[in-house]
Write an enzyme that holds these catalytic residues in place. Structure first.
Site, short mmCIF file in Angstrom:
data_model
loop_
_atom_site.label_atom_id
_atom_site.label_comp_id
_atom_site.label_asym_id
_atom_site.label_seq_id
_atom_site.Cartn_x
_atom_site.Cartn_y
_atom_site.Cartn_z
N GLU A 125 21.74 80.33 79.10
CA GLU A 125 23.10 79.46 79.26
C GLU A 125 24.26 80.70 79.48
OE1 GLU A 125 21.44 79.95 76.52
OE2 GLU A 125 20.29 78.04 77.25
N SER A 150 7.77 82.54 72.42
CA SER A 150 8.27 84.20 73.05
C SER A 150 8.34 85.12 71.59
CB SER A 150 9.71 84.12 73.49
OG SER A 150 9.31 83.56 75.12
I1 8IG Z 1 13.26 83.98 74.10
O1 8IG Z 1 19.38 83.16 74.59
C1 8IG Z 1 15.37 83.25 74.20
N1 8IG Z 1 14.97 81.84 74.77
N2 8IG Z 1 18.07 79.06 76.95
N3 8IG Z 1 18.82 81.21 75.83
C2 8IG Z 1 17.77 80.01 75.83
N4 8IG Z 1 16.36 80.13 75.37
C3 8IG Z 1 16.18 81.76 74.74
C4 8IG Z 1 16.94 82.94 74.34
C5 8IG Z 1 18.61 82.06 74.75
N5 8IG Z 1 16.28 83.66 74.36
#
Ligand code: 8IG
Length: 283
Positions: free
Chosen positions: A199, A43
């Site tokens: 989370e 991402s």
């Molecule tokens: I982009 O804050 C992204 N992926 N677990 N937590 C988790 N995955 C993520 C986060 C995040 N931001």
């Protein structure tokens, strides 16, 4: 185009066999008998890919055994064969997306990317992702090298007595190479949660106590599988948001916007790293 069957639905499938089949298709479609370095775009990293070199082939994931179309907005469902900028005799194999554990296709589908990279001849892999930060000084837009991980998924891509040593899973050599290119790069511990939900603030505090600096939903399982097949691994996380409880509520749109804002820096960094790894391999 007929859709390939998903081999991961069958538990008797040998993952390394499917990786061999995938590598064969990639070699044919890219007109390159072998590739040198793999890159997995997470991402926020899509736009960064364009600076790595000349794209010689873009193969739809759906045409390659074991791969599925992109499941996440902002990801690209192609595997690209790129002639590396500054070293066009060498090829990078660039995966525009990855399979996440939360897609429910199982850990073997998650590991298929790096197993295919190894089968295609790659000796190293650069794993990128977007993540949440537990360190206030690492604001959205900050790339961070992964120095170590916590696998909090309860899953593993390995089956049987595959006692892989993870002491130096996150290559000290490649981290030093990356810091040579950008001395401001810092390093952190990445905790992989299963997702797809972000989370709770309590889970973020738990991760902090356990030693995490970054939280995400990918990468650790891939690193484990990559070490098992002998790849050297570099991980770069792009902080796209403060972890839950450390800032504003989380939104995937923000993740994409942060990636766009950081694309130039991340693209230059990734491209310089890939070129430097290629040069080192040759030396
Ligand atoms: I982009 O804050 C992204 N992926 N677990 N937590 C988790 N995955 C993520 C986060 C995040 N931001």
């Amino acid at each position: 185009m007929t859709r390939l069957a998903d081999p991961w639905a069958d538990s008797t499938t040998d993952p390394l066999e499917i990786a061999q089949q995938a590598a064969k298709v990639i070699a044919g479609a890219s007109n390159a008998a072998s590739h040198d370095i793999a890159v997995v775009l997470g991402s926020g990293w899509r736009e960064a890919a364009d600076l790595m070199g000349e794209v010689r082939a873009a193969i739809p994931n759906g045409d390659v055994p074991g791969f599925a179309p992109a499941a996440v907005d902002g990801h690209d469902g192609h595997i690209r064969s790129v002639a590396i900028a500054g070293d066009p005799e060498r090829r990078a194999l660039v995966f525009g997306t990855r399979t996440h554990l939360y897609e429910g296709r199982g850990p073997a589908a998650v590991a298929h990317t790096v197993r295919t990279a190894a089968a295609a001849g790659c000796t190293s892999v650069v794993l990128t992702n977007g993540c949440g930060s537990l360190r206030p000084q690492w604001a959205p837009g900050t790339p961070v090298l992964i120095a170590d991980h916590l696998n909090l998924t309860g899953a593993t891509p390995l089956v049987g007595p595959a006692f892989v040593d993870l002491t130096d899973a996150w290559s000290p050599r490649l981290r030093a190479l990356a810091r040579g290119i950008d001395p401001t790069l810092e390093e952190g511990v990445y905790a992989q949660f299963p997702g797809p939900q972000y989370e709770t603030p309590a889970e973020v505090r738990m991760a902090r106590v356990l030693g995490a600096d970054l939280v995400g939903m990918s990468t650790a399982l891939e690193a484990i599988a990559a070490r098992h097949v002998g790849l050297e691994v570099l991980g770069i996380s792009l902080v796209t948001n403060a972890a839950a409880g450390h800032g504003a509520p989380l939104a995937h749109d923000e993740v994409i916007a942060t990636g766009q804002a950081a694309a130039q820096r991340c693209g230059n960094l990734l491209s310089a790293i890939v070129t430097a790894i290629a040069a080192g391999d040759r030396a």
